[in-house]
Structure formats: C-alpha cells, structure tokens
Design a protein around this motif. Structure first.
Motif, PDB file in Angstrom:
ATOM      1  N   UNK A  57       0.826  -1.112   0.066  1.00  0.00           N
ATOM      2  CA  UNK A  57       0.276  -0.058  -0.176  1.00  0.00           C
ATOM      3  C   UNK A  57       1.146   0.960  -0.043  1.00  0.00           C
ATOM      4  N   UNK A  58       1.468   1.219   0.406  1.00  0.00           N
ATOM      5  CA  UNK A  58       3.134   2.083   0.424  1.00  0.00           C
ATOM      6  C   UNK A  58       2.795   3.677   1.596  1.00  0.00           C
ATOM      7  N   UNK A  59       1.701   2.762   2.494  1.00  0.00           N
ATOM      8  CA  UNK A  59       1.194   4.374   3.719  1.00  0.00           C
ATOM      9  C   UNK A  59       1.362   3.899   5.225  1.00  0.00           C
ATOM     10  N   UNK A  60       2.835   4.653   5.417  1.00  0.00           N
ATOM     11  CA  UNK A  60       3.420   4.445   6.664  1.00  0.00           C
ATOM     12  C   UNK A  60       3.024   5.610   7.230  1.00  0.00           C
ATOM     13  N   UNK A  61       2.234   5.186   7.992  1.00  0.00           N
ATOM     14  CA  UNK A  61       1.906   6.957   9.503  1.00  0.00           C
ATOM     15  C   UNK A  61       2.951   6.450  11.067  1.00  0.00           C
ATOM     16  N   UNK A  62       3.048   7.133  11.639  1.00  0.00           N
ATOM     17  CA  UNK A  62       3.680   7.006  12.518  1.00  0.00           C
ATOM     18  C   UNK A  62       3.117   6.249  13.259  1.00  0.00           C
ATOM     19  N   UNK A  63       2.534   6.110  13.485  1.00  0.00           N
ATOM     20  CA  UNK A  63       1.074   5.159  14.423  1.00  0.00           C
ATOM     21  C   UNK A  63       0.921   3.726  13.023  1.00  0.00           C
ATOM     22  N   UNK A  64       1.369   3.696  12.673  1.00  0.00           N
ATOM     23  CA  UNK A  64       1.607   2.458  11.059  1.00  0.00           C
ATOM     24  C   UNK A  64       1.859   0.635  12.366  1.00  0.00           C
ATOM     25  N   UNK A 122      -3.102   0.059  -4.505  1.00  0.00           N
ATOM     26  CA  UNK A 122      -1.494  -0.896  -4.555  1.00  0.00           C
ATOM     27  C   UNK A 122      -0.610  -0.692  -5.462  1.00  0.00           C
ATOM     28  N   UNK A 123       0.775  -1.558  -4.971  1.00  0.00           N
ATOM     29  CA  UNK A 123       1.773  -0.986  -6.084  1.00  0.00           C
ATOM     30  C   UNK A 123       2.546  -2.526  -6.176  1.00  0.00           C
ATOM     31  N   UNK A 124       3.463  -2.721  -6.833  1.00  0.00           N
ATOM     32  CA  UNK A 124       4.306  -3.885  -6.703  1.00  0.00           C
ATOM     33  C   UNK A 124       5.479  -3.364  -6.106  1.00  0.00           C
ATOM     34  N   UNK A 125       5.385  -4.307  -4.439  1.00  0.00           N
ATOM     35  CA  UNK A 125       6.685  -3.926  -4.372  1.00  0.00           C
ATOM     36  C   UNK A 125       8.307  -3.759  -4.831  1.00  0.00           C
ATOM     37  N   UNK A 126       8.933  -2.830  -4.617  1.00  0.00           N
ATOM     38  CA  UNK A 126       9.848  -1.950  -5.498  1.00  0.00           C
ATOM     39  C   UNK A 126      11.014  -2.575  -5.290  1.00  0.00           C
ATOM     40  N   UNK A 127      12.063  -2.942  -6.441  1.00  0.00           N
ATOM     41  CA  UNK A 127      13.244  -4.748  -6.539  1.00  0.00           C
ATOM     42  C   UNK A 127      14.340  -3.693  -5.036  1.00  0.00           C
ATOM     43  N   UNK A 128      13.954  -2.176  -5.057  1.00  0.00           N
ATOM     44  CA  UNK A 128      15.493  -1.681  -5.024  1.00  0.00           C
ATOM     45  C   UNK A 128      13.867  -0.411  -3.771  1.00  0.00           C
ATOM     46  N   UNK A 129      14.514  -0.141  -2.822  1.00  0.00           N
ATOM     47  CA  UNK A 129      14.499   0.290  -1.768  1.00  0.00           C
ATOM     48  C   UNK A 129      15.447   0.877  -0.486  1.00  0.00           C
TER      49      UNK A 129
END
Length: 555
Positions: free
Chosen positions: A199-206, A281-288
C-alpha cells in the motif's frame, strides 16, 4: 475472546515494550539541558488498574441481550478493561487523564462485529434505541476523535472493527485491493507483500492503527511523497448507515456532483461506519533505500526540499529536521564504538573546517524506490540539488537507523510521563512561501507560552511531506509539568495551534480535528465552511447518533 489486539490502557504500544535510555549516553544530558529533567528515575508511577474510578455501564440487560443476539456473547464486553481501552486515544491529554485514575465518561459497551451485516444490524439497533455509536480502529488517535462527551446521557457503544481484518481481493490488472476497514497496518502490509504488493502507507502509528482509522482522519504516511496521502490512495468505500450502505465505486475519476468519497474521508465516524475500502496498491519495488544527508542550516534544508519537489525526482521520503530536532536525533543514538565512532568525529571536524556551525546542522532523510536504474537517476538528481544548497550525503547508515526506529518515537512520551514531563506533537501544512514565517511564529509562540507558565520548555520541528505548492511541518514539544498538567498543556498547545492559522497554515495536516482542534476550524475553513459541514452532519445524522460533537463543536 475476540482475538483483537489492543495497546496497553495507560500508554502507547504493547505491554513489555518501552523506551530505554541506558544505551544512549547522550540522551540524559540532552533532556536535562532541554527541559531541566533528570531522567535517572521514574517519579510518577502508573496507577493500578483496580484503582481507576469508572462510571457504571448504562447498557441494561435487554440492550446487552440484543447486541449478543447480533454478534454472540463473547463479542459484547462491558468489563472495565474493555471500556477503559476504548475511552480515549493516545494524545498526551488522553494519557494524562487516564493516568489520573478518574474517567468521568466511558463507553457503556464494546461490541466486535464480524462483518458488514452485523455492523448494519448494530447501527440499526443503536439508532432505534437512540444510542451513540463511536467507531474504533486501533485507538491511536491524538485529536480526541474517540472519546464520549462527558455529558452524554445516552448509551454509548464503542464499535470495534478489529474483526474486519482481511484483504478480500486484489485486482492485479488495475492495481486495486478490496480491504476490510479494521485491518491494522502490519497485518495489511504482510498480506499484501505475501502477494507481491504494498500500500505504501506508513504513518507514525502504523503498527497499531487501521485502514478505517486512516480514512476517517485523512491520514498521511512517511512515504506519501510517492504513494500519496490516504485521500489519494482510497478509491472506493463502503459505509454503513441506518438505512443501508453507501457504496463509492473505485473508478479512477468521476464527475458525479460533490464527491461522496471526499465527504467520507476525514469524517471521523460522524456519517456512518466505514467497513471496507478499495485502495491503490503497488508492486513491491525491487530497490528501496533511505539515505541520510546533512545541511549547514535549516534554511538550506528547506530550500533543497522545495527544489526537489519542483524537480523530476519523485522520492518516497523527503524529510529534514531543524537544528533542535537534529540535536535530539543525535542524542538518541546508541553507544558507538570503533570505526563508527571515529568516523563521526572525523566528519564533524571536516565540517567545522568548512565553516559549518555544528549547532546549526540539520539532518535529512530522503528515500528512493523503484527499479535500480530509476533509483540511480533520482539519487543523481537529488545529489545535485543537495550540493547546490551546501548539503552533503552521509550514507545509508542514518537512513537504515531511521527506517528501523521510525515507529518507536511514541514510546518516549510514556517515558517522559513516568518522570513528570509532557511531550506531544502538532503538525500543519502551508505554502512554501509561508513556511519559514510559520516556523518562526510557532517557535516564538511556544517560547512565550513556556514563559507564561513558568517552565523550561522545548520545541523542535521537521519537514515531513513535500507537495508541489508547500509542505508539512511537524512540531514536537515537551516540558516538565506541575500538578495541573492538562491546564499547562492546553496553554502550550493552544499557542502552537493559533500560530499555525495566524501564519496561513492549516490546523492539522494529518492528525484530524476531533475535539482537540475544533476551536480553530472556523479560522481554517471559514465560518461559512463550518456551516456547510454542520449542515451535512445535521442532515445525515439529525439525532446525533454517530460520534457526536467531533469536528464541529456543539452549536
């Protein structure tokens, strides 16, 4: 048992997990300099749970039986622990009140539905009985969006959506996922990543918040520069109301009058109960990778973030701390040895020789995601911009530490509370042209508030989200309180909030309105804007059964 996870009743996060300063040699001296606090011993113990003074539940046997008929006896709770856990969120005001041992109003009953049909039946029962329904996700809210009104005489139901916790479907062609609203962040990402998505959504409260809570408060995450805020991510919705379900179909765009989707986003349970959403939603990126940078001044860091936002680069994270927050970050480092310790010392000496004032250094984190070639391209673009503003790259180490520790900061609030100090946050957003003035005004307002209440206080800031026209500034403040902590907190918090709107910022970027920020709503969206929202709530919920008095103060 429900099987739904909850945080500890008296503080943030899981039982048995706490902030520990003993492996951070610079932390205690920093706190003593910042707010005059000796952190060597805890002086304010958490009260024993059985010492709490709770009002009796107003849910009678007949009402309890009706709820039991809908969800089953094991999913209807009137015990003290369930009611306390569901009374507040996790703001400093909430924690101070629950730690005081007296709760003047709690939910009367906590109910855990298993599906949308059960939610519908509970809502219909509540409205027919003129009861109050307060939807509950993870309980992380810090703006007062969860608490029942002290003078509420009707039965209050805390409707915990924790059993609605599944990813129902992934449309791999469209990059859309249907997800139940009660799923918590780690469970959602775990299920998506198992299928190759994020999803790529990571709030502080995740680690403890839910999809439904993110939607109800218009949440923003640490990687929103790339993936968007929750308002961008959510395309479709299902929301239960007394006579049926509002269905917003997940089309990419529509011209169908005022947006129902936008009405529901940020509505904090006042229009109904969100049960499901369809999200990008997005494909998990190969590089992060998240890289650390240093800037010689706050102004240089702000200018670089603005230029990055204007460029062809699209980082997932653009964050820069002011000098005060940078000093705090350095103070929370664990003890370093050997090459790492020598490297840090050498770097500081090199920067001094370049003419940097080490007290003005600003730490930045910039994140990159995608194919390796794309990441290399973006890093190159950003490196040029950083250099133009006098900044330097300091590598992966600080970014990796940030990535590991980014969800741990709220535990420091409990650590401070245990020692008689209050620490909290306020955030805003404003155009780039107003950002520095807003920062200066807010810092001065907080300083004046500390002076007025006679304490040595601390405030620090970071830029956390960049947009085309502006950015979010996120302030953290702390002070040692006296025997009237809520009163002192109100004075400091109010000064900060007023500085936001006086400087052209919004009352909140992603923590919502609730009751904590409602006093500034008319200054933010105009009195006539408030009346439009009031008309919406009054028309949709004339008897005030859905989380009344949140966002719009009582008339």
């Amino acid at each position: 048992m429900t099987g739904v996870k909850h945080m500890k009743w008296w503080g943030w996060g899981d039982e048995g997990i706490a902030f520990d300063h003993r492996d951070k040699p610079e932390f205690a001296p920093f706190v003593e300099r910042a707010i005059g606090l000796d952190v060597s011993t805890a002086t304010v113990p958490v009260p024993a749970f059985d010492e709490l003074d709770l009002p009796a539940s107003r849910a009678d046997e007949a009402f309890h039986a009706q709820l039991t008929d809908i969800v089953g006896g094991e999913h209807v709770h009137t015990d003290a622990m369930a009611r306390v856990v569901h009374t507040f969120g996790k703001s400093i005001r909430d924690l101070l009140r629950v730690r005081s041992g007296t709760l003047s109003r709690t939910p009367d009953v906590v109910v855990y539905p298993a599906d949308e049909q059960q939610v519908q039946r509970i809502v219909e029962l509540a409205v027919s009985a003129d009861a109050v329904v307060i939807p509950f996700g993870g309980g992380t809210n810090i703006s007062g969006s969860l608490e029942p009104a002290v003078d509420e005489e009707r039965v209050v139901i805390s409707l915990d959506l924790g059993r609605l916790n599944r990813v129902l479907e992934i449309d791999e062609v469209s990059g859309l996922a249907r997800v139940q609203a009660g799923i918590q962040g780690p469970d959602l990402e775990r299920e998506l990543s198992r299928r190759g998505w994020t999803l790529g959504h990571f709030p502080d409260s995740f680690t403890h918040s839910t999809l439904g809570g993110w939607i109800a408060t218009r949440s923003s995450g640490m990687q929103s520069d790339k993936y968007g805020d929750i308002a961008d991510i959510v395309r479709g919705l299902r929301m239960v109301r007394p006579n049926g379900v509002v269905v917003v179909r997940p089309v990419p765009s529509a011209s169908t009058g005022p947006s129902i989707r936008e009405m529901i986003l940020g509505s904090e349970g006042r229009l109904g109960v969100i049960t499901e959403a369809t999200v990008h939603v997005h494909r998990v990126p190969p590089v992060r990778v998240v890289l650390g940078y240093l800037f010689p001044t706050w102004d240089a860091g702000l200018a670089a973030m603005r230029e990055i936002a204007e460029s062809d680069a699209s980082p997932s994270v653009t964050r820069v701390s002011d000098a005060r927050e940078t000093a705090f970050s350095f103070a929370t480092r664990t003890r370093s040895k050997g090459i790492q310790s020598v490297g840090t010392s050498v770097l500081m000496k090199v920067l001094q020789r370049r003419g940097w004032d080490l007290d003005e250094i600003c730490l930045s984190f910039i994140g990159y995601e995608g194919e390796a070639s794309h990441v290399r391209y973006e890093k190159k673009l950003v490196r040029r911009i950083v250099r133009r503003h006098g900044g330097i790259l300091v590598g992966k180490g600080p970014g990796a530490l940030y990535d590991r520790k980014k969800f741990d900061t709220p535990y420091i609030r409990d650590f401070l509370l245990d020692r008689g100090a209050a620490g909290d946050v306020s955030e805003t957003a404003a155009p780039w042209s107003r950002l520095r003035q807003l920062y200066d005004t807010t810092m001065a307002a907080a300083g004046k508030a500390y002076e007025d209440i006679g304490v040595q206080g601390w405030i620090m800031c970071h830029l956390s989200h960049s947009y085309h026209s502006g950015a979010c500034l996120y302030f953290t403040f702390a002070f040692v309180h006296d025997d009237q902590p809520v009163k002192q907190y109100d004075q400091v918090k109010s000064a900060i909030q007023q500085a936001f709107v006086d400087s052209g910022g919004t009352l909140s970027h992603h923590h919502a309105v609730g009751v904590e920020h409602s006093a500034w709503l008319a200054q933010d969206v105009s009195p006539e804007g408030v009346e439009l929202v009031r008309a919406l709530f009054d028309g949709a919920d004339p008897n005030r059964n859905f989380n009344p008095d949140k966002i719009i103060p009582p008339a």
